[in-house]
Design a protein around this motif. Sequence first.
Motif, PDB file in Angstrom:
ATOM      1  N   GLY A 167       0.807  -1.213   0.000  1.00 25.86           N
ATOM      2  CA  GLY A 167       0.000   0.000   0.000  1.00 25.86           C
ATOM      3  C   GLY A 167       0.842   1.267   0.000  1.00 25.86           C
ATOM      4  N   GLY A 168       1.895   1.284   0.835  1.00 28.09           N
ATOM      5  CA  GLY A 168       2.746   2.458   0.894  1.00 28.09           C
ATOM      6  C   GLY A 168       3.536   2.665  -0.385  1.00 28.09           C
ATOM      7  N   GLY A 203      -5.898   4.559   5.117  1.00 27.25           N
ATOM      8  CA  GLY A 203      -5.803   3.106   5.061  1.00 27.25           C
ATOM      9  C   GLY A 203      -4.406   2.557   5.239  1.00 27.25           C
ATOM     10  N   LEU A 204      -3.400   3.435   5.327  1.00 25.82           N
ATOM     11  CA  LEU A 204      -2.034   2.969   5.502  1.00 25.82           C
ATOM     12  C   LEU A 204      -1.694   2.869   6.988  1.00 25.82           C
ATOM     13  N   ASP A 205      -0.756   1.983   7.322  1.00 21.27           N
ATOM     14  CA  ASP A 205      -0.334   1.872   8.714  1.00 21.27           C
ATOM     15  C   ASP A 205       0.498   3.102   9.087  1.00 21.27           C
ATOM     16  N   PRO A 206       0.645   3.388  10.398  1.00 16.76           N
ATOM     17  CA  PRO A 206       1.330   4.622  10.824  1.00 16.76           C
ATOM     18  C   PRO A 206       2.739   4.786  10.270  1.00 16.76           C
ATOM     19  N   GLN A 207       3.517   3.708  10.222  1.00 16.09           N
ATOM     20  CA  GLN A 207       4.892   3.811   9.729  1.00 16.09           C
ATOM     21  C   GLN A 207       4.906   4.171   8.240  1.00 16.09           C
ATOM     22  N   VAL A 261       5.377   8.191   3.596  1.00 14.70           N
ATOM     23  CA  VAL A 261       4.728   8.934   2.500  1.00 14.70           C
ATOM     24  C   VAL A 261       4.744  10.422   2.810  1.00 14.70           C
ATOM     25  N   TRP A 262       4.446  10.747   4.065  1.00 15.97           N
ATOM     26  CA  TRP A 262       4.397  12.145   4.469  1.00 15.97           C
ATOM     27  C   TRP A 262       5.767  12.800   4.377  1.00 15.97           C
ATOM     28  N   HIS A 299      -7.695  12.900   6.819  1.00 16.50           N
ATOM     29  CA  HIS A 299      -8.476  12.609   8.012  1.00 16.50           C
ATOM     30  C   HIS A 299      -7.587  12.588   9.257  1.00 16.50           C
ATOM     31  N   TYR A 300      -6.284  12.734   9.046  1.00 16.86           N
ATOM     32  CA  TYR A 300      -5.351  12.601  10.153  1.00 16.86           C
ATOM     33  C   TYR A 300      -4.920  13.978  10.642  1.00 16.86           C
TER      34      TYR A 300
END
Length: 304
Positions: free
Chosen positions: A138-139, A165-169, A174-175, A194-195
């Motif tokens: 996904g990432g 939908g991605l995990d925190p790591q 990505v960020w 949404h975060y």
Amino acid sequence: MTKLIEAEGLKKSYGTIHAVRGIDLSVEKGTLFAFLGPNGAGKSTTIEILSAQTAPDAGTVRIGGHILGRDDMAIRAEIGIVFQDSVLDKLLTVRENLMLRGSFYGMKRSALENAAKAAAEAADVTDFLDRPYGKLSGGQRRRADIARALIHTPPLLFLDEPTTGLDPQTRRRVWETVRLLQKERGMTVFLTTHYMEEAAQADYIVIMDHGRILAGGTPAELKETYTRDILRIAPQKEEALAALLKRCGVRFQKTGGELVVRLKHTTDAIRILESCREEIAGFEVRRGTMDDVFLNITGTEVRD
């Protein structure tokens, strides 16, 4: 600073559904602009209008001096978009997807190869450039999506909930890619998310719900206006501390064995703690958060 996006009086309806209800907004060049709101707030419709995918029912938009409805091709040439759902071909490799996308801009082979390489490096996808998109995590897919949006080196990048939908790591990686692009290239980034921890890093935030803009400002300005810091005190003896706070004119609530004080100013905690230090077993000052801002403005937590 120079305004890259200027929108006035935007409206868009779908039958009886009023998705966007006469909003005004502007985005400064080179900034990270966060556009927040619950699902159904009108964010995606606004992005579709600003990116010349959908015509508004009313209102005007200027992007980099180009006028929506007159210069749509020029606007599309200057923006990159990472959609909520991927538009890349799962059977093609990342490289093939990038080359295909770049061909839409009329690049010659050598220029196209250089552009694909630069986009891959910028989005950190070189390690899996020749793997099929459908086989990526996904990432990795998200970073490939960002690379696709960068193939023509746009000055404006729209990110529509890119980390949902991605995990925190993976979200963090990505960020980091996005922030690096924004800083190194001077790129303007228009983000919906949404975060709240992502939004808190933006230069400016606008909060929207039910098709209207409810508030706007820097993260610090919004926290100052819409939140209060909280002082939580663990008492030596609850009744004694409560009586002392009452004598000092301090309003509080009892929660889980603690006395909770909503502070008008953070420094008020010093005076309160000094006045009753003998009755205190422990304390904590919690700063207002973007989650608090969102809740206080919209009256609800983020609707996924």
